[in-house]
Design an enzyme around this catalytic site. Sequence first.
Site, PDB file in Angstrom:
ATOM      1  CG  PHE A 118     -27.152  34.443-128.512  1.00  0.00           C
ATOM      2  CD1 PHE A 118     -28.143  33.273-127.063  1.00  0.00           C
ATOM      3  CD2 PHE A 118     -26.650  33.668-129.341  1.00  0.00           C
ATOM      4  CE1 PHE A 118     -28.759  32.260-128.263  1.00  0.00           C
ATOM      5  CE2 PHE A 118     -27.096  31.658-130.116  1.00  0.00           C
ATOM      6  CZ  PHE A 118     -28.658  32.033-129.196  1.00  0.00           C
ATOM      7  CB  ILE A 119     -23.184  30.899-126.226  1.00  0.00           C
ATOM      8  CG1 ILE A 119     -23.716  30.959-127.918  1.00  0.00           C
ATOM      9  CG2 ILE A 119     -22.607  30.665-126.167  1.00  0.00           C
ATOM     10  CD1 ILE A 119     -22.675  31.002-128.492  1.00  0.00           C
ATOM     11  CG  ASP A 176     -19.760  41.802-121.866  1.00  0.00           C
ATOM     12  OD1 ASP A 176     -20.154  42.645-122.316  1.00  0.00           O
ATOM     13  OD2 ASP A 176     -20.836  40.382-122.151  1.00  0.00           O
ATOM     14  CB  ALA A 198     -15.430  36.448-129.902  1.00  0.00           C
ATOM     15  CE1 TYR A 227     -16.229  35.220-134.760  1.00  0.00           C
ATOM     16  CE2 TYR A 227     -17.347  33.869-136.500  1.00  0.00           C
ATOM     17  CZ  TYR A 227     -16.524  33.816-135.443  1.00  0.00           C
ATOM     18  OH  TYR A 227     -18.258  34.032-134.287  1.00  0.00           O
ATOM     19  CE  LYS A 276     -14.786  32.531-132.030  1.00  0.00           C
ATOM     20  NZ  LYS A 276     -14.646  32.662-130.505  1.00  0.00           N
ATOM     21  CG  ASN A 283     -24.779  26.961-138.920  1.00  0.00           C
ATOM     22  OD1 ASN A 283     -23.812  26.649-139.074  1.00  0.00           O
ATOM     23  ND2 ASN A 283     -24.171  28.239-139.367  1.00  0.00           N
ATOM     24  CB  VAL A 296     -30.146  32.865-141.109  1.00  0.00           C
ATOM     25  CG1 VAL A 296     -29.775  31.233-140.517  1.00  0.00           C
ATOM     26  CG2 VAL A 296     -30.531  32.949-142.430  1.00  0.00           C
ATOM     27  NE  ARG A 305     -24.499  28.190-143.472  1.00  0.00           N
ATOM     28  CZ  ARG A 305     -23.684  27.973-144.523  1.00  0.00           C
ATOM     29  NH1 ARG A 305     -23.837  26.565-145.699  1.00  0.00           N
ATOM     30  NH2 ARG A 305     -23.342  28.402-145.222  1.00  0.00           N
TER      31      ARG A 305
END
Length: 303
Positions: A11-12, A31, A76, A142, A146, A171, A186, A210
Site C-alpha cells: 500500500f504505502i 518484496d 512489514a 506488532y 515496530k 492510521n 477500518v 483516530r
Amino acid sequence: MKYIVTGGAGFIGSNLVDKLIENKHEVHVIDNFSSGRKENCNPGAIYHNWDISDNNQYKNFIKIMQYTDTVFHCAALARVQPSINDPIKYEINNTIGTMNMLKSASDSNVRRFVYSASSSAYGPTENLPSYEHDPSNPISPYASQKYYGEICCKMFFEVYSLETISLRYFNIYGERQNLGGAYATVIGVFIKQCLDDLPMTINGDGNQRRDFTYVGDVVRANILAAKSKKVGKGEVINIGTGNNISINKVAKLIGNNITYRQPLNEPLANLADTTKAKKLLDWEPLVQLEDWIVNYKTKIGLN
C-alpha cells in the site's frame, strides 16, 4: 538518484515507488508479495522477489544496494490482531527483516535509511496529543516489533554511522489500501462492506478517535526525510494530521448502514503532535479525510 523501497508492492510502498519514478529516479523494490500485489507494480521500477528475513539472500541485498542513496524500509507484516494470533511469524519478518535491511544498507555504504515506524508504539494513553518523547507502551507483538525497529535504527547510527530516521505513521488511508482480509484498516473495511451492500461493523460504541493520515502525505514525508539535512541521527518523528475523528463519524461519511459488535482491546484515541515534522522535515499534511472520502466515493461509484 538510486533508491531501494522494501515492500514496494504494498500500500504505502507502491505509492512511494510511483512518486520516485515520476521524479525520474532509479528504483529497486524488494518484496516477497506476501501482502504486496502485482497490480501495484510500476513498470519503471526493478522488482526483486525476495524475503527480507531470508539470511540466504544477504549477498543479493548487498549487490542491489550498491550506490544507493536511501533505503525506504516499508516492508512489514502489518496490523495488530494478526500479530497477536501469530507472533512468531511477525517477529521473524518484522524484526529479523529490519535487521537484515539495516545491516545490508550499512555494509553497502548506503547514505540514509528511512524506517516506516508506527504510532502503535505509544499504546493506550490519555495524554494527547502524543509527543515523540512520550513513554512507549506497545500492547501487541506488532507494536513491539515496530518500536524495536526504531531502537535498531538509532543503534545503527550510533554504532555503524548509518544515517537513519523513523517515521511514526498514524492510521494511513488512501488509494490502494486493502479493502478486505487480515491487513485491511477500518476505512478499507467500511468501503468494502458498503460496496458489498453490507452494514459497516464497528467494534464497541464507535467513540474511539483516530488521527487518519493520507498516504500521499506519508509519501511526501518519506521523500523529505531522505533529503533533509536536519535529520539522520536516529530521530523519531510523528507523521499524522494533528486532528482526530471518531469511528462513528468515519462510518457516517462513508455510508448509513451501521451495526455494532463487541469492543476490542484497543486505545480509545490517538492524536499526533506534528511540531517535530514541521521543524525537521518542513512537512505538514495537505489532505483531509473528509475531502478524500467524498472524492473517493465519487470515483468508485459509491453513493
